[in-house]
Design an enzyme around this catalytic site. Sequence first.
Site, PDB file in Angstrom:
ATOM      1  N   ASN A 119      45.572  38.875  34.400  1.00 19.99           N
ATOM      2  CA  ASN A 119      46.920  39.256  34.835  1.00 19.99           C
ATOM      3  C   ASN A 119      46.995  39.526  36.340  1.00 19.99           C
ATOM      4  O   ASN A 119      47.810  40.307  36.807  1.00 19.99           O
ATOM      5  CB  ASN A 119      47.456  40.425  33.991  1.00 19.99           C
ATOM      6  CG  ASN A 119      46.576  41.650  34.065  1.00 19.99           C
ATOM      7  OD1 ASN A 119      45.589  41.664  34.804  1.00 19.99           O
ATOM      8  ND2 ASN A 119      46.930  42.678  33.327  1.00 19.99           N
TER       9      ASN A 119
ATOM     10  N   TYR B 153      36.831  51.279  35.943  1.00 20.33           N
ATOM     11  CA  TYR B 153      37.530  51.185  34.647  1.00 20.33           C
ATOM     12  C   TYR B 153      37.033  52.233  33.647  1.00 20.33           C
ATOM     13  O   TYR B 153      37.151  52.027  32.432  1.00 20.33           O
ATOM     14  CB  TYR B 153      37.375  49.778  34.077  1.00 20.33           C
ATOM     15  CG  TYR B 153      38.314  48.758  34.697  1.00 20.33           C
ATOM     16  CD1 TYR B 153      39.703  48.986  34.746  1.00 20.33           C
ATOM     17  CD2 TYR B 153      37.844  47.553  35.205  1.00 20.33           C
ATOM     18  CE1 TYR B 153      40.571  48.049  35.301  1.00 20.33           C
ATOM     19  CE2 TYR B 153      38.719  46.606  35.760  1.00 20.33           C
ATOM     20  CZ  TYR B 153      40.077  46.870  35.791  1.00 20.33           C
ATOM     21  OH  TYR B 153      40.939  45.936  36.334  1.00 20.33           O
TER      22      TYR B 153
ATOM     23  N   GLU C 203      40.405  55.840  43.052  1.00 26.96           N
ATOM     24  CA  GLU C 203      40.123  54.415  43.256  1.00 26.96           C
ATOM     25  C   GLU C 203      40.030  54.070  44.746  1.00 26.96           C
ATOM     26  O   GLU C 203      39.210  53.252  45.146  1.00 26.96           O
ATOM     27  CB  GLU C 203      41.214  53.581  42.576  1.00 26.96           C
ATOM     28  CG  GLU C 203      41.176  53.728  41.051  1.00 26.96           C
ATOM     29  CD  GLU C 203      42.358  53.064  40.353  1.00 26.96           C
ATOM     30  OE1 GLU C 203      43.204  52.456  41.032  1.00 26.96           O
ATOM     31  OE2 GLU C 203      42.423  53.152  39.113  1.00 26.96           O
TER      32      GLU C 203
ATOM     33  N   PHE D 109      38.271  45.989  24.634  1.00 25.12           N
ATOM     34  CA  PHE D 109      38.300  45.014  25.725  1.00 25.12           C
ATOM     35  C   PHE D 109      37.486  45.443  26.946  1.00 25.12           C
ATOM     36  O   PHE D 109      37.435  44.723  27.941  1.00 25.12           O
ATOM     37  CB  PHE D 109      39.759  44.733  26.140  1.00 25.12           C
ATOM     38  CG  PHE D 109      40.529  45.938  26.631  1.00 25.12           C
ATOM     39  CD1 PHE D 109      40.499  46.323  27.966  1.00 25.12           C
ATOM     40  CD2 PHE D 109      41.289  46.692  25.746  1.00 25.12           C
ATOM     41  CE1 PHE D 109      41.210  47.426  28.413  1.00 25.12           C
ATOM     42  CE2 PHE D 109      42.011  47.802  26.192  1.00 25.12           C
ATOM     43  CZ  PHE D 109      41.962  48.164  27.521  1.00 25.12           C
TER      44      PHE D 109
ATOM     45  N   LYS E   2      42.707  40.304  41.496  1.00 26.18           N
ATOM     46  CA  LYS E   2      41.570  40.085  40.603  1.00 26.18           C
ATOM     47  C   LYS E   2      41.017  38.658  40.774  1.00 26.18           C
ATOM     48  O   LYS E   2      41.661  37.801  41.397  1.00 26.18           O
ATOM     49  CB  LYS E   2      42.023  40.312  39.158  1.00 26.18           C
ATOM     50  CG  LYS E   2      42.468  41.752  38.854  1.00 26.18           C
ATOM     51  CD  LYS E   2      42.812  41.877  37.373  1.00 26.18           C
ATOM     52  CE  LYS E   2      43.323  43.251  37.001  1.00 26.18           C
ATOM     53  NZ  LYS E   2      43.602  43.353  35.536  1.00 26.18           N
TER      54      LYS E   2
ATOM     55  N   HIS F 138      45.590  44.438  39.965  1.00 24.64           N
ATOM     56  CA  HIS F 138      45.425  45.830  39.532  1.00 24.64           C
ATOM     57  C   HIS F 138      46.187  46.711  40.505  1.00 24.64           C
ATOM     58  O   HIS F 138      46.216  46.431  41.695  1.00 24.64           O
ATOM     59  CB  HIS F 138      43.938  46.226  39.563  1.00 24.64           C
ATOM     60  CG  HIS F 138      43.733  47.712  39.429  1.00 24.64           C
ATOM     61  ND1 HIS F 138      43.683  48.345  38.215  1.00 24.64           N
ATOM     62  CD2 HIS F 138      43.641  48.688  40.370  1.00 24.64           C
ATOM     63  CE1 HIS F 138      43.536  49.653  38.414  1.00 24.64           C
ATOM     64  NE2 HIS F 138      43.501  49.878  39.711  1.00 24.64           N
TER      65      HIS F 138
ATOM     66  N   ARG G 172      53.385  49.395  41.127  1.00 21.94           N
ATOM     67  CA  ARG G 172      53.334  49.153  39.676  1.00 21.94           C
ATOM     68  C   ARG G 172      54.556  48.357  39.221  1.00 21.94           C
ATOM     69  O   ARG G 172      54.444  47.451  38.401  1.00 21.94           O
ATOM     70  CB  ARG G 172      53.251  50.482  38.909  1.00 21.94           C
ATOM     71  CG  ARG G 172      51.955  51.259  39.110  1.00 21.94           C
ATOM     72  CD  ARG G 172      50.782  50.726  38.357  1.00 21.94           C
ATOM     73  NE  ARG G 172      50.964  50.724  36.922  1.00 21.94           N
ATOM     74  CZ  ARG G 172      49.980  50.412  36.067  1.00 21.94           C
ATOM     75  NH1 ARG G 172      48.773  50.076  36.506  1.00 21.94           N
ATOM     76  NH2 ARG G 172      50.209  50.406  34.776  1.00 21.94           N
TER      77      ARG G 172
ATOM     78  N   ARG H 166      53.106  39.609  37.889  1.00 23.98           N
ATOM     79  CA  ARG H 166      52.609  39.096  36.602  1.00 23.98           C
ATOM     80  C   ARG H 166      53.653  38.230  35.914  1.00 23.98           C
ATOM     81  O   ARG H 166      53.325  37.216  35.281  1.00 23.98           O
ATOM     82  CB  ARG H 166      52.180  40.267  35.719  1.00 23.98           C
ATOM     83  CG  ARG H 166      50.893  40.948  36.213  1.00 23.98           C
ATOM     84  CD  ARG H 166      50.703  42.304  35.594  1.00 23.98           C
ATOM     85  NE  ARG H 166      49.388  42.884  35.855  1.00 23.98           N
ATOM     86  CZ  ARG H 166      49.065  44.147  35.573  1.00 23.98           C
ATOM     87  NH1 ARG H 166      49.970  44.953  35.032  1.00 23.98           N
ATOM     88  NH2 ARG H 166      47.862  44.602  35.834  1.00 23.98           N
TER      89      ARG H 166
ATOM     90  N   THR I 241      51.680  45.317  31.935  1.00 22.23           N
ATOM     91  CA  THR I 241      50.272  44.926  31.787  1.00 22.23           C
ATOM     92  C   THR I 241      50.132  43.565  31.109  1.00 22.23           C
ATOM     93  O   THR I 241      49.361  42.722  31.559  1.00 22.23           O
ATOM     94  CB  THR I 241      49.517  45.996  30.970  1.00 22.23           C
ATOM     95  OG1 THR I 241      49.636  47.248  31.638  1.00 22.23           O
ATOM     96  CG2 THR I 241      48.052  45.639  30.813  1.00 22.23           C
TER      97      THR I 241
HETATM   98  P1  IDP Z   1      47.071  47.954  33.992  1.00 29.54           P
HETATM   99  O1  IDP Z   1      46.179  46.948  34.697  1.00 29.54           O
HETATM  100  O2  IDP Z   1      48.474  47.460  33.865  1.00 29.54           O
HETATM  101  O3  IDP Z   1      46.970  49.328  34.577  1.00 29.54           O
HETATM  102  P2  IDP Z   1      45.403  48.953  31.830  1.00 29.54           P
HETATM  103  O4  IDP Z   1      45.914  49.455  30.544  1.00 29.54           O
HETATM  104  O5  IDP Z   1      44.873  49.954  32.802  1.00 29.54           O
HETATM  105  O6  IDP Z   1      46.540  48.047  32.480  1.00 29.54           O
HETATM  106  O7  IDP Z   1      44.253  47.897  31.488  1.00 29.54           O
HETATM  107  C1  IDP Z   1      43.398  47.421  32.509  1.00 29.54           C
HETATM  108  C2  IDP Z   1      43.278  45.924  32.362  1.00 29.54           C
HETATM  109  O8  IDP Z   1      42.592  45.626  31.166  1.00 29.54           O
HETATM  110  C3  IDP Z   1      44.616  45.188  32.246  1.00 29.54           C
HETATM  111  O9  IDP Z   1      45.160  44.868  33.493  1.00 29.54           O
HETATM  112  C4  IDP Z   1      44.233  43.956  31.460  1.00 29.54           C
HETATM  113  O10 IDP Z   1      43.733  42.930  32.310  1.00 29.54           O
HETATM  114  C5  IDP Z   1      43.102  44.447  30.586  1.00 29.54           C
HETATM  115  N1  IDP Z   1      43.574  44.790  29.240  1.00 29.54           N
HETATM  116  C6  IDP Z   1      44.335  45.842  28.878  1.00 29.54           C
HETATM  117  N2  IDP Z   1      44.571  45.869  27.558  1.00 29.54           N
HETATM  118  C7  IDP Z   1      43.910  44.780  27.061  1.00 29.54           C
HETATM  119  C8  IDP Z   1      43.754  44.248  25.742  1.00 29.54           C
HETATM  120  O11 IDP Z   1      44.270  44.770  24.745  1.00 29.54           O
HETATM  121  N3  IDP Z   1      43.002  43.102  25.628  1.00 29.54           N
HETATM  122  C9  IDP Z   1      42.426  42.493  26.702  1.00 29.54           C
HETATM  123  N4  IDP Z   1      42.546  42.975  27.963  1.00 29.54           N
HETATM  124  C10 IDP Z   1      43.274  44.102  28.141  1.00 29.54           C
HETATM  125 MG    MG Z   2      45.367  50.610  34.666  1.00 28.91          MG
END
Ligand code: IDP
Ligand code: MG
Length: 138
Positions: free
Chosen positions: A114, A51, A128, A59, A11, A117, A87, A104, A93
């Site tokens: 973070n 997304y 994707e 968010f 990212k 992805h 993963r 991370r 996450t």
């Molecule tokens: P992942 O990247 O571990 O698959 P996802 O739930 O798919 O996690 O969320 C996508 C991205 O959105 C996360 O990597 C994170 O950067 C962001 N994100 C997820 N939940 C939140 C939140 O509650 N607040 C702010 N950003 C979030």
């Molecule tokens: Mg995800």
Amino acid sequence: MAREATLVLVKPDGMQRGLAGEILARFERRGLELRGARLLRISKPMARKHYAEHKGKPFYDGLVQFITSDPVLALAVSGESAISVVREMMGATDPLDSAPGTIRGDFALELSENIVHGSDSKASARRELALFFPDGLV
Ligand code: IDP
Ligand code: MG
């Protein structure tokens, strides 16, 4: 299990911090194979597609804004159980929950920044990879 391909994105925060090489090296050392790589600035429409599952969440707008704010490195990596292996190597996450030794857990503190992805399922990986590598993989 079976050989799979999955999408990794370094990212904008990971790119700005110069972590692209470190992240790719970790996957290579684990034994995953690099099948595609693209440095690109994601457009807003592409980010919304990527997304789509998060549309409507609080968010979502910030996420689309962030992922389009600067270039990302898109990687297609393949290997045995690649989707879950990637993963696991990424970590949870929320970096505050990510184990040390994960990407991370070693490099991030903020949920919204973070670093990486990774596709979360076979269906996500297929969708994707087609979005980021429309011409297919090598
Ligand atoms: P992942 O990247 O571990 O698959 P996802 O739930 O798919 O996690 O969320 C996508 C991205 O959105 C996360 O990597 C994170 O950067 C962001 N994100 C997820 N939940 C939140 C939140 O509650 N607040 C702010 N950003 C979030
Ligand atoms: Mg995800």
